[in-house]
Design a protein around this motif. Structure first.
Motif, PDB file in Angstrom:
ATOM      1  N   THR A  81     -12.985  16.795   2.917  1.00 43.42           N
ATOM      2  CA  THR A  81     -12.037  17.863   2.560  1.00 43.42           C
ATOM      3  C   THR A  81     -11.612  18.583   3.829  1.00 43.42           C
ATOM      4  O   THR A  81     -12.452  19.022   4.611  1.00 43.42           O
ATOM      5  N   SER A  82     -10.317  18.686   4.024  1.00 49.75           N
ATOM      6  CA  SER A  82      -9.817  19.330   5.239  1.00 49.75           C
ATOM      7  C   SER A  82     -10.095  20.826   5.199  1.00 49.75           C
ATOM      8  O   SER A  82     -10.188  21.429   4.124  1.00 49.75           O
TER       9      SER A  82
ATOM     10  N   SER B   8      -7.468  22.741   3.144  1.00 50.72           N
ATOM     11  CA  SER B   8      -7.637  22.619   1.697  1.00 50.72           C
ATOM     12  C   SER B   8      -8.793  23.474   1.209  1.00 50.72           C
ATOM     13  O   SER B   8      -8.722  24.116   0.158  1.00 50.72           O
TER      14      SER B   8
ATOM     15  N   SER C 175      -1.631  22.219  -0.470  1.00 53.61           N
ATOM     16  CA  SER C 175      -2.089  21.034  -1.203  1.00 53.61           C
ATOM     17  C   SER C 175      -1.038  19.921  -1.182  1.00 53.61           C
ATOM     18  O   SER C 175      -1.373  18.735  -1.047  1.00 53.61           O
TER      19      SER C 175
ATOM     20  N   ILE D  61      -0.961  18.300   2.268  1.00 53.21           N
ATOM     21  CA  ILE D  61      -2.098  17.377   2.449  1.00 53.21           C
ATOM     22  C   ILE D  61      -1.886  16.086   1.665  1.00 53.21           C
ATOM     23  O   ILE D  61      -2.185  14.985   2.147  1.00 53.21           O
TER      24      ILE D  61
ATOM     25  N   THR E  80       0.800  13.902   3.481  1.00 50.26           N
ATOM     26  CA  THR E  80       0.537  13.512   4.860  1.00 50.26           C
ATOM     27  C   THR E  80      -0.689  12.633   5.000  1.00 50.26           C
ATOM     28  O   THR E  80      -1.094  12.314   6.130  1.00 50.26           O
ATOM     29  N   ARG E  81      -1.259  12.246   3.913  1.00 49.80           N
ATOM     30  CA  ARG E  81      -2.415  11.348   3.990  1.00 49.80           C
ATOM     31  C   ARG E  81      -1.954   9.948   4.406  1.00 49.80           C
ATOM     32  O   ARG E  81      -0.937   9.472   3.993  1.00 49.80           O
TER      33      ARG E  81
END
Length: 259
Positions: free
Chosen positions: A3-4, A7, A252, A255, A258-259
């Motif tokens: 988990t970044s 986030s 969110s 993220i 951009t994964r």
């Protein structure tokens, strides 16, 4: 899956907002111990006490209308805010002065402050009986009102028609307290014989029905204080929770794409 930090921050922000909005029902619900209190309750009654600056409407009647005519003020046409005369007539009133007196036809100066309405009726019946057979006295306080301010839906001054109102009834007229109202410290300010006094009432406990502030007097001021959450909220922009929620959604989405 890791988990970044961004986030994680967003989720912590949402959780903190939800937790800060939680409140115990003990701080919200009214009359929480009403069953125990009512078991010990005694019969009570309330009658308004006449005070300086009250406006009294006093009507004297009898089977002999001509005999009571000297004891009644003339009836005058009523006017509206625009100064226009209405067809409806209105009875004149007596203003209780700072010393608690009124000037009444034939009887002269009467000290009425501190008397209950029924007490004044009996006193005047005795006095007027010297001139009129079986007089009937009707007295009303015409400017009876209470003011409710603070954390209520509709703050303002409310006229009372029957000269008897309880604190819960006054709050009901004002649309009830908001969720931000401090239910355990409702402040009531009143004036008696020129002396100002105050007291606080805990509405979460039904024992307040025994409080001297359960029945409100004319011109009482009820102030619902803001709770701690509302006071703290006044120190920052109320839109911050909305901005945080929007930011968390945007983070969110960033993220996700951009994964």
């Amino acid at each position: 899956m890791k988990t970044s930090p961004i986030s994680l921050f967003a989720w912590l922000a949402v959780i903190s907002i939800l937790l800060s909005s939680c409140a115990s029902k003990k701080d919200i619900l009214y009359f929480q111990d009403i069953d125990q209190v009512l078991e010990k309750a005694e019969k009570t009654s309330y009658s308004a006490v006449i005070q300086p600056n009250d406006l009294l409407q006093i009507v004297v009647s009898s089977y002999d209308l001509k005999a009571v005519q000297p004891f009644n003020l003339p009836v005058t046409p009523s006017t509206n805010l625009g100064g226009n005369v209405n067809a409806q007539m209105q009875l004149q009133t007596y203003l209780v002065d700072g010393d608690g007196n009124i000037e009444f036809p034939v009887l002269g100066t009467l000290n009425v402050a501190g008397m209950k309405r029924q007490e004044l009726i009996k006193d005047m019946e005795t006095r007027i009986s010297e001139y009129v057979v079986d007089p009937i006295i009707n007295i009303r306080i015409m400017n009876y009102k209470v003011t409710v301010i603070g954390e209520v839906l509709r703050p303002g001054s409310y006229p009372i028609q029957d000269e008897r109102i309880t604190l819960p009834e006054a709050l009901g007229m004002a649309g009830d307290m908001t969720v931000y109202g401090k239910r355990k410290e409702v402040l009531v300010i009143r004036e008696e014989n020129g002396v100002k006094k105050h007291g606080t009432v805990d509405l979460t406990s039904a024992s307040f029905i025994h409080s001297p502030f359960y029945y409100l007097q004319q011109n009482d001021v009820v102030y619902v204080q803001p709770n701690k959450a509302q006071v703290q909220a006044s120190a920052y922009n109320r839109n911050i929770p909305i901005f945080v929620s929007i930011s968390s959604v945007l983070v969110s989405l960033i993220i996700l794409f951009t994964r």
